[in-house]
Design an enzyme around this catalytic site. Structure first.
Site, PDB file in Angstrom:
ATOM      1  N   TYR A  18       0.863  -1.183   0.000  1.00 16.15           N
ATOM      2  CA  TYR A  18       0.000   0.000   0.000  1.00 16.15           C
ATOM      3  C   TYR A  18       0.898   1.231   0.000  1.00 16.15           C
ATOM      4  O   TYR A  18       1.804   1.346   0.814  1.00 16.15           O
ATOM      5  CB  TYR A  18      -0.876  -0.005   1.257  1.00 16.15           C
ATOM      6  CG  TYR A  18      -1.814   1.184   1.373  1.00 16.15           C
ATOM      7  CD1 TYR A  18      -2.900   1.318   0.515  1.00 16.15           C
ATOM      8  CD2 TYR A  18      -1.625   2.158   2.353  1.00 16.15           C
ATOM      9  CE1 TYR A  18      -3.773   2.400   0.629  1.00 16.15           C
ATOM     10  CE2 TYR A  18      -2.494   3.235   2.471  1.00 16.15           C
ATOM     11  CZ  TYR A  18      -3.563   3.345   1.602  1.00 16.15           C
ATOM     12  OH  TYR A  18      -4.431   4.414   1.719  1.00 16.15           O
ATOM     13  N   ASP A  68       9.632   3.426   0.018  1.00 21.01           N
ATOM     14  CA  ASP A  68       8.518   4.035   0.738  1.00 21.01           C
ATOM     15  C   ASP A  68       8.679   3.699   2.222  1.00 21.01           C
ATOM     16  O   ASP A  68       8.468   2.564   2.650  1.00 21.01           O
ATOM     17  CB  ASP A  68       7.183   3.507   0.204  1.00 21.01           C
ATOM     18  CG  ASP A  68       5.991   4.247   0.822  1.00 21.01           C
ATOM     19  OD1 ASP A  68       6.201   5.012   1.784  1.00 21.01           O
ATOM     20  OD2 ASP A  68       4.859   4.020   0.359  1.00 21.01           O
ATOM     21  N   LYS A  91       3.780  10.085   8.569  1.00 21.86           N
ATOM     22  CA  LYS A  91       3.413   9.574   9.895  1.00 21.86           C
ATOM     23  C   LYS A  91       4.259  10.160  11.040  1.00 21.86           C
ATOM     24  O   LYS A  91       4.027  11.288  11.428  1.00 21.86           O
ATOM     25  CB  LYS A  91       3.491   8.051   9.883  1.00 21.86           C
ATOM     26  CG  LYS A  91       2.602   7.479   8.729  1.00 21.86           C
ATOM     27  CD  LYS A  91       1.851   6.280   9.114  1.00 21.86           C
ATOM     28  CE  LYS A  91       1.199   5.632   7.906  1.00 21.86           C
ATOM     29  NZ  LYS A  91      -0.182   5.283   8.085  1.00 21.86           N
TER      30      LYS A  91
HETATM   31  N1  PMP Z   1       2.852   4.538   2.027  1.00 19.87           N
HETATM   32  C1  PMP Z   1       2.742   3.614   2.987  1.00 19.87           C
HETATM   33  C2  PMP Z   1       3.770   2.523   3.084  1.00 19.87           C
HETATM   34  C3  PMP Z   1       1.686   3.670   3.899  1.00 19.87           C
HETATM   35  O1  PMP Z   1       1.564   2.740   4.844  1.00 19.87           O
HETATM   36  C4  PMP Z   1       0.748   4.722   3.814  1.00 19.87           C
HETATM   37  C5  PMP Z   1      -0.416   4.868   4.782  1.00 19.87           C
HETATM   38  N2  PMP Z   1      -0.597   3.920   5.729  1.00 19.87           N
HETATM   39  C6  PMP Z   1       0.902   5.658   2.799  1.00 19.87           C
HETATM   40  C7  PMP Z   1       1.967   5.558   1.931  1.00 19.87           C
HETATM   41  C8  PMP Z   1      -0.063   6.799   2.659  1.00 19.87           C
HETATM   42  O2  PMP Z   1       0.084   7.687   3.695  1.00 19.87           O
HETATM   43  P1  PMP Z   1      -1.122   8.649   4.135  1.00 19.87           P
HETATM   44  O3  PMP Z   1      -2.173   7.787   4.739  1.00 19.87           O
HETATM   45  O4  PMP Z   1      -0.495   9.611   5.084  1.00 19.87           O
HETATM   46  O5  PMP Z   1      -1.598   9.315   2.886  1.00 19.87           O
END
Ligand code: PMP
Length: 384
Positions: free
Chosen positions: A134, A215, A242
């Site tokens: 994700y 990521d 985060k």
């Molecule tokens: N990349 C990863 C690996 C994530 O886990 C998440 C959200 N859990 C995101 C991107 C997207 O981040 P956001 O919810 O702050 O848009």
């Protein structure tokens, strides 16, 4: 009328985030204090969700709140840059060794801008990413056929499958702008990537002039400079979010100055990066304070507690994955698992994710272990 009834009238399904929905409806949070959340019925739970891993110090840590208040008292957002974004960029540079940074309001935006930078810098179109990971809700990372995505511009491979990676890079490598990988994908079960696979991925991207993009939106908390440092690789681009916002909306992209040069407003045909609230001083100041309170000693201690909890659960027969402060319980019926834990006083992710915070005491960790083990015995979690 209860909040639940009001919610259903004005919000599809009764809330905003699909990722935290549990049928028939999730409880509504009223208050967070350290490791504890109180919901609209007065039920108190130990927060192992921590807003999907972002609240590294739990709720309302005084130093972080004070930093946010102090920033807000001088203005919450400006049509000018501020020194607070410089300070957070310097901090993350020093933690990671990654030269330059740009801030936005979510991990979704960070990934979107990272991909744009990769395409602008390389002049190539194709992005390679991995099944089951994700990366937020941008078109390119949701499904290759999403509207706005040119067919053939995204290639999705199974992670940890070396022959598939070799074949894809052999056939398309010279068209690849970037390979985007999450080294411990949550949605895919929180299994760390195989180091030999990552080493070959690193070599293959370099061989074909493609960028290696990691990521770290979730995994940044696992190591001072992010999980990639444990693999001994130097990604060309990283996306984070985060924990770096201290509980406020945040995302960021890091990379070498050369790779981020498309974002320089003076670069001809560059990539425009706006965001009315990007790099706002409240987020930047809270984030910097939260990160200063989460140095190598705190990271090691939290990871140790996570490893200890994982072994304890495994010893009791619970199927659990993850690394350090991130744990993932396995269950056929994740809704049943979620409610079973919630009723026993533990707030998990809707997919069985448990994220520890520095606000947790040994007594909280004992309670979490007991609740998970009782859940397993009730038939709601999987045996290993
Ligand atoms: N990349 C990863 C690996 C994530 O886990 C998440 C959200 N859990 C995101 C991107 C997207 O981040 P956001 O919810 O702050 O848009």
């Amino acid at each position: 009328m209860s909040v639940v009834e009001r919610a259903r009238r004005v919000l599809p399904g009764g809330n905003t985030r699909t990722t935290l929905f549990v049928p028939p409806h999730p409880p509504y949070a009223v208050r967070g204090e350290g490791a504890i959340v109180t919901d609209h019925t007065g039920h108190r739970v130990i927060d192992c969700n921590n807003n999907y891993t972002s609240l590294i110090h739990g709720h309302a840590r005084p130093e972080v709140l004070e930093a946010a208040f102090e920033a807000a008292r001088s203005g919450t957002a400006f049509g000018l840059p501020t020194a607070s974004e410089v300070a957070l960029a310097e901090h993350v540079r020093d933690r990671t060794g990654i030269e330059q940074w740009r801030f936005c309001n979510s991990g979704t935006e960070a990934v979107l801008m990272l991909l744009r930078a990769a395409r602008a810098y390389t002049g190539r179109e194709l992005i390679v990413r991995f099944e089951g990971s994700y990366h937020g809700t941008g078109d390119a990372v949701v499904s290759p056929g999403a509207p706005g995505v040119v067919p053939g511009s995204v290639l999705v491979l199974p992670q940890n499958d070396l022959p598939a990676l070799r074949a894809a890079m052999r056939d398309h490598g010279d068209r690849v702008a970037a390979v985007l990988i999450d080294l411990m994908p949550n949605r895919a079960g929180l299994t760390p990537a195989d180091p030999a696979y990552v080493a070959e991925l690193d070599a293959l991207t370099r061989q074909h002039g493609a960028l290696l993009a990691v990521d770290e939106v979730i995994t940044f908390r696992l190591h001072e400079g992010g999980l990639h440092q444990r693999y001994g690789i130097r990604p060309d681009l990283v996306s984070v979010g985060k924990v770096i916002g201290g509980g406020f909306p945040v995302g960021a992209v890091g990379g070498r100055a050369e790779v981020l040069s498309p974002f320089d407003p003076q670069t001809p045909d560059g990539v425009s990066w706006g965001g009315t609230f990007s790099a706002n001083p409240v987020t930047m100041s809270a984030g910097l304070t939260a990160l200063r309170l989460f140095g190598p000693a705190e990271i090691a201690e939290l990871n140790r507690r996570g490893d200890e909890l994982r072994s304890r659960l495994r010893d009791a027969g619970v199927a659990v994955r993850g690394s350090g402060s991130l744990l993932r319980l396995m269950a056929a019926d994740t809704t049943k698992l979620w409610w079973s834990l919630y009723e026993r006083g533990v707030l998990a992710g809707t997919n069985g994710l448990l994220a520890l915070s520095t606000a947790m005491t040994p007594a909280h960790l004992d309670h979490i272990a007991d609740a998970v083990i009782a859940t397993l015995r009730s038939g709601s979690a999987e045996h290993r």
